[in-house]
Scaffold this active site. Structure first.
Site, PDB file in Angstrom:
ATOM      1  N   ILE A   1     -98.614  32.116   8.399  1.00  0.00           N
ATOM      2  CA  ILE A   1     -97.880  33.258   8.715  1.00  0.00           C
ATOM      3  C   ILE A   1     -96.650  33.399   7.680  1.00  0.00           C
ATOM      4  O   ILE A   1     -96.081  32.592   7.238  1.00  0.00           O
ATOM      5  CB  ILE A   1     -97.460  33.469  10.157  1.00  0.00           C
ATOM      6  CG1 ILE A   1     -97.118  34.800  10.374  1.00  0.00           C
ATOM      7  CG2 ILE A   1     -96.764  32.374  10.711  1.00  0.00           C
ATOM      8  CD1 ILE A   1     -96.989  34.903  12.007  1.00  0.00           C
ATOM      9  N   CYS A   2     -96.801  34.750   7.465  1.00  0.00           N
ATOM     10  CA  CYS A   2     -95.188  35.240   6.848  1.00  0.00           C
ATOM     11  C   CYS A   2     -95.098  34.658   5.407  1.00  0.00           C
ATOM     12  O   CYS A   2     -96.016  34.908   4.398  1.00  0.00           O
ATOM     13  CB  CYS A   2     -94.008  34.923   7.609  1.00  0.00           C
ATOM     14  SG  CYS A   2     -92.438  35.546   6.929  1.00  0.00           S
ATOM     15  N   HIS A   3     -94.227  33.540   4.772  1.00  0.00           N
ATOM     16  CA  HIS A   3     -93.911  33.245   3.679  1.00  0.00           C
ATOM     17  C   HIS A   3     -95.106  31.880   3.579  1.00  0.00           C
ATOM     18  O   HIS A   3     -95.066  31.587   2.342  1.00  0.00           O
ATOM     19  CB  HIS A   3     -92.682  32.908   3.367  1.00  0.00           C
ATOM     20  CG  HIS A   3     -91.645  34.104   3.208  1.00  0.00           C
ATOM     21  ND1 HIS A   3     -91.123  34.872   4.034  1.00  0.00           N
ATOM     22  CD2 HIS A   3     -91.279  34.627   2.016  1.00  0.00           C
ATOM     23  CE1 HIS A   3     -90.389  35.841   3.564  1.00  0.00           C
ATOM     24  NE2 HIS A   3     -90.437  35.552   2.335  1.00  0.00           N
TER      25      HIS A   3
END
Length: 197
Positions: free
Chosen positions: A118-120
């Site tokens: 998730i995300c970066h």
């Protein structure tokens, strides 16, 4: 009736969480609490030593610290049913400097088990060589990196490509958790046998 302290849909499942300093706290605590509530055993794995603290972040502010439960050098993908990769900007940048961490992700992928990033965190999928030709999402600021690595980047709350599950940001955690739950509930042996009559 799957609720309750003893039991749950993921009873007997083991999930590795690979992370280090700079992790976005809610992207670790949210899925971990959810998975444990479903009966899974969750283990925090890191390039840092057992018992050392990993610094969580709430965006740009310092958050809580979390104790490392296993060094990544001692972790075997065969011992786990899924791999969770929380984001935060600094955390995946640090993991990219850890050959053992990248090797663990690559080996986990070779086991054909769910990897949820998730995300970066999808940044590390590039280093592990598993982003190319995959439908993925991520924090929007790194979409150019994902595309440059050969991924098909999609702007939606959760993207599932075979065993890879990716999401963009903390707001996507409910959909991210649900996708990981569904992936873990699939019994490969039952799937091989086909539908029962």
């Amino acid at each position: 009736m799957e609720q309750g302290s003893n039991g749950g849909a993921l009873q007997g499942k083991r999930v590795a969480v690979l992370m280090t300093d700079g992790v976005e706290q809610v992207e670790y605590t949210g899925p971990r609490t959810f998975l444990e509530g479903q009966g899974a055993q969750v283990i925090l794995i890191s390039p840092k030593g057992v018992g050392q603290a990993v610094q969580g972040m709430n965006h740009d502010a310092m958050g809580d610290t979390f104790r490392v439960e296993m060094n990544v050098s001692d972790a075997n993908p065969a011992d786990f049913d899924a791999l969770l990769l929380p984001g935060g900007e600094k955390n995946p940048l640090e993991l990219r400097k850890s050959p053992e961490s990248i090797a663990f992700i690559r080996d986990f992928y070779a086991e054909d088990k769910p990897i949820a990033a998730i995300c970066h965190a999808p940044w590390v999928l590039i280093d592990a060589g598993i982003a190319e030709s995959r439908n993925l999402t991520s924090w929007p600021d790194i979409q150019d990196d994902m595309r440059a690595a050969g991924a098909e980047w999609v702007d939606q709350e959760v993207v599932i490509d075979e065993k890879l599950i990716t999401s963009r940001k903390p707001d996507d955690i409910p959909a991210f958790n649900d996708a990981l739950l569904k992936a873990l509930k699939i019994d490969p042996q039952a799937a091989d046998m086909g539908p029962s009559s």
